[in-house]
Design a protein around this motif. Structure first.
Motif, PDB file in Angstrom:
ATOM      1  N   SER A  86     -35.567  31.281   9.693  1.00 43.08           N
ATOM      2  CA  SER A  86     -34.518  31.331   9.150  1.00 43.08           C
ATOM      3  C   SER A  86     -34.234  30.494   8.017  1.00 43.08           C
ATOM      4  O   SER A  86     -34.800  29.386   7.752  1.00 43.08           O
ATOM      5  N   ASN A  87     -33.193  30.826   7.164  1.00 37.10           N
ATOM      6  CA  ASN A  87     -32.979  29.834   5.895  1.00 37.10           C
ATOM      7  C   ASN A  87     -32.142  28.775   6.297  1.00 37.10           C
ATOM      8  O   ASN A  87     -31.367  28.302   5.276  1.00 37.10           O
TER       9      ASN A  87
ATOM     10  N   LYS B 114     -39.247  33.890  -0.212  1.00 33.27           N
ATOM     11  CA  LYS B 114     -39.791  35.273   0.305  1.00 33.27           C
ATOM     12  C   LYS B 114     -39.893  35.069   1.948  1.00 33.27           C
ATOM     13  O   LYS B 114     -40.266  36.081   2.651  1.00 33.27           O
TER      14      LYS B 114
ATOM     15  N   PHE C 109     -35.040  34.098   6.016  1.00 33.16           N
ATOM     16  CA  PHE C 109     -34.194  35.113   6.186  1.00 33.16           C
ATOM     17  C   PHE C 109     -32.765  34.568   6.644  1.00 33.16           C
ATOM     18  O   PHE C 109     -32.804  33.645   7.369  1.00 33.16           O
ATOM     19  N   ASP C 110     -31.712  35.412   6.642  1.00 34.89           N
ATOM     20  CA  ASP C 110     -30.560  35.124   7.151  1.00 34.89           C
ATOM     21  C   ASP C 110     -30.608  35.203   8.754  1.00 34.89           C
ATOM     22  O   ASP C 110     -30.740  36.534   9.049  1.00 34.89           O
TER      23      ASP C 110
ATOM     24  N   THR D   8     -28.402  38.330   9.567  1.00 30.96           N
ATOM     25  CA  THR D   8     -28.772  39.559   9.068  1.00 30.96           C
ATOM     26  C   THR D   8     -29.774  40.300   9.655  1.00 30.96           C
ATOM     27  O   THR D   8     -31.172  40.028   9.103  1.00 30.96           O
TER      28      THR D   8
ATOM     29  N   GLU E 293     -32.476  42.008   7.104  1.00 33.46           N
ATOM     30  CA  GLU E 293     -33.350  41.322   6.368  1.00 33.46           C
ATOM     31  C   GLU E 293     -34.751  41.072   7.101  1.00 33.46           C
ATOM     32  O   GLU E 293     -35.849  41.260   6.529  1.00 33.46           O
ATOM     33  N   LEU E 294     -34.736  40.726   8.404  1.00 34.52           N
ATOM     34  CA  LEU E 294     -35.773  40.433   9.276  1.00 34.52           C
ATOM     35  C   LEU E 294     -36.657  41.580   9.515  1.00 34.52           C
ATOM     36  O   LEU E 294     -38.032  41.711   9.421  1.00 34.52           O
TER      37      LEU E 294
ATOM     38  N   MET F 150     -38.877  42.507   6.654  1.00 36.42           N
ATOM     39  CA  MET F 150     -40.143  41.657   6.717  1.00 36.42           C
ATOM     40  C   MET F 150     -40.966  42.045   7.795  1.00 36.42           C
ATOM     41  O   MET F 150     -42.386  41.991   7.579  1.00 36.42           O
TER      42      MET F 150
END
Length: 388
Positions: A312-313, A325, A328-329, A332, A335-336, A339
């Motif tokens: 997580s970011n 890269k 991820f949020d 959200t 996004e994951l 990935m």
């Protein structure tokens, strides 16, 4: 005739459940830090106070560090408080150490008492625990007050990450002169020479065909989010392994996690060092979806094992030098999912981040702690010539 003598510097450690092989960031921190301090400073006399109920193997010594097990009532939200108070009173009226080193903002509530009892006190701030959803308003208020007591009364405060220090000093800027950043190092498990080679067989795992997460099973780790993303990614030929156990988590959260378990989603429980080593070394990808961290020790371990890592970011996760890269949020899910759907997870390998962790050691963290300890140690604990 003149001889060189010195009294061993006595340091007592309070605020953890136990060592060795007890799940938790503070526990892993202490299990690695204090033996490293003893190796580099053999004249130190370090005693770690642990809870009898949380210690797997009750022993009087671990790698040169003294272990003292003290009983505490097993009541959620109260056991850590009462255990810390009792241990502090033992220090004040029995052992009289040169320094009391308290871990966590909960036990830090007793910092003013420690100072009134004449004890020099260091607090290590591991995380803003009042942000964890498991606590009600009373628990959150108590933890915030503990953080405040550390800021006002501790001799020194150690934050385990730059992000945590920034957040702490935004609230307590007057504590800046006595606040230090000492980042954790990767746990030694990633480099153990005798990993448990049977753990994959017992869990029916194939090397390179599973995604790994690790940590306490509680809501801030965001594992329900990870499980949902794994299902949506449709990775029928992969498995998701979340290694950890329920520690002080709410029963309703435990039930929700357990309902997600299937042939491809595995909760194997807490894995001791050798087993976890093997899980790290054979995973295809490591994922850490947490909503809140003080440091993120499992990321350090995964990178030290040479794994591709996505996380997580959070600002603290960026301190591991992971590129965008790999972030991820944590709210959200698409996004994951995207990935996890990548056909080749080596895309998330980042040599700079891996090298930084492989070349880091608890020896470095120990040296930084010793600089702070020396500021508080009495002259009698320093090498001086005397006459017999």
């Amino acid at each position: 005739m003149p001889i060189n003598t010195r009294r061993s510097a006595r340091i007592s450690v309070i605020g953890l459940r136990g060592i060795p092989d007890v799940l938790g960031g503070i526990e892993t921190h202490c299990e690695n830090l204090y033996p490293a301090l003893i190796r580099d400073n053999p004249d130190l006399d370090i005693t770690i106070f642990v809870r009898k109920s949380h210690t797997v193997t009750i022993t009087n010594e671990y790698k040169g560090v003294k272990i003292r097990a003290v009983a505490a009532p097993q009541i959620f939200g109260v056991d850590a408080l009462l255990h810390s108070l009792w241990c502090l009173l033992i220090c004040a009226f029995s052992t009289r150490p040169d320094i009391v080193h308290i871990h966590g903002i909960g036990p830090a509530f007793f910092t003013p008492l420690a100072r009134m009892l004449g004890l020099k006190t260091i607090i290590t701030h591991h995380a803003q625990d009042y942000l964890r959803p498991k606590w009600g308003w009373k628990g959150r208020l108590f933890l915030r007050w503990g953080e405040r007591m550390a800021a006002l009364f501790a001799n020194h405060i150690i934050c385990v990450s730059a992000a945590l220090e920034r957040d702490f000093l935004k609230i307590y800027p007057s504590a800046a002169r006595k606040t230090h950043i000492i980042r954790n190092a990767p746990s030694s498990i990633a480099g153990r020479q005798k990993p448990d080679n049977d753990v994959l067989k017992r869990l029916n795992l194939t090397p390179g065909r599973y995604i790994l997460a690790a940590g306490r099973l509680e809501a801030t780790k965001n594992y329900l989010f990870l499980m949902d993303a794994f299902k949506r990614a449709g990775l029928d030929d992969m498995k998701l392994v979340i290694a950890g156990t329920f520690v002080d988590s709410r029963p309703d959260y435990e039930e929700k996690l357990k309902k997600q378990v299937s042939e491809n989603i595995i909760l194997p429980g807490y894995q001791q060092s050798e087993k976890l080593t093997q899980l790290y070394k054979n995973a295809a990808l490591f994922v850490h979806p947490s909503h809140m961290e003080g440091y993120g020790l499992v990321i350090a371990e995964a990178l030290a094992a040479g794994l591709p890592v996505i996380a997580s970011n959070l600002p603290v996760h960026r301190e591991f030098l992971l590129p965008e890269k790999c972030l991820f949020d944590p709210d959200t899910i698409n996004e994951l999912v995207s990935m996890l759907k990548r056909p080749d997870y080596s895309y998330f390998l980042h040599p700079v981040a891996i090298s930084a962790q492989k070349n880091d050691h608890w020896h470095r963290a120990g040296k930084e702690h010793m600089r702070i300890y020396r500021n508080l140690l009495p002259n009698s604990a320093i090498l001086t010539p005397t006459t017999r």
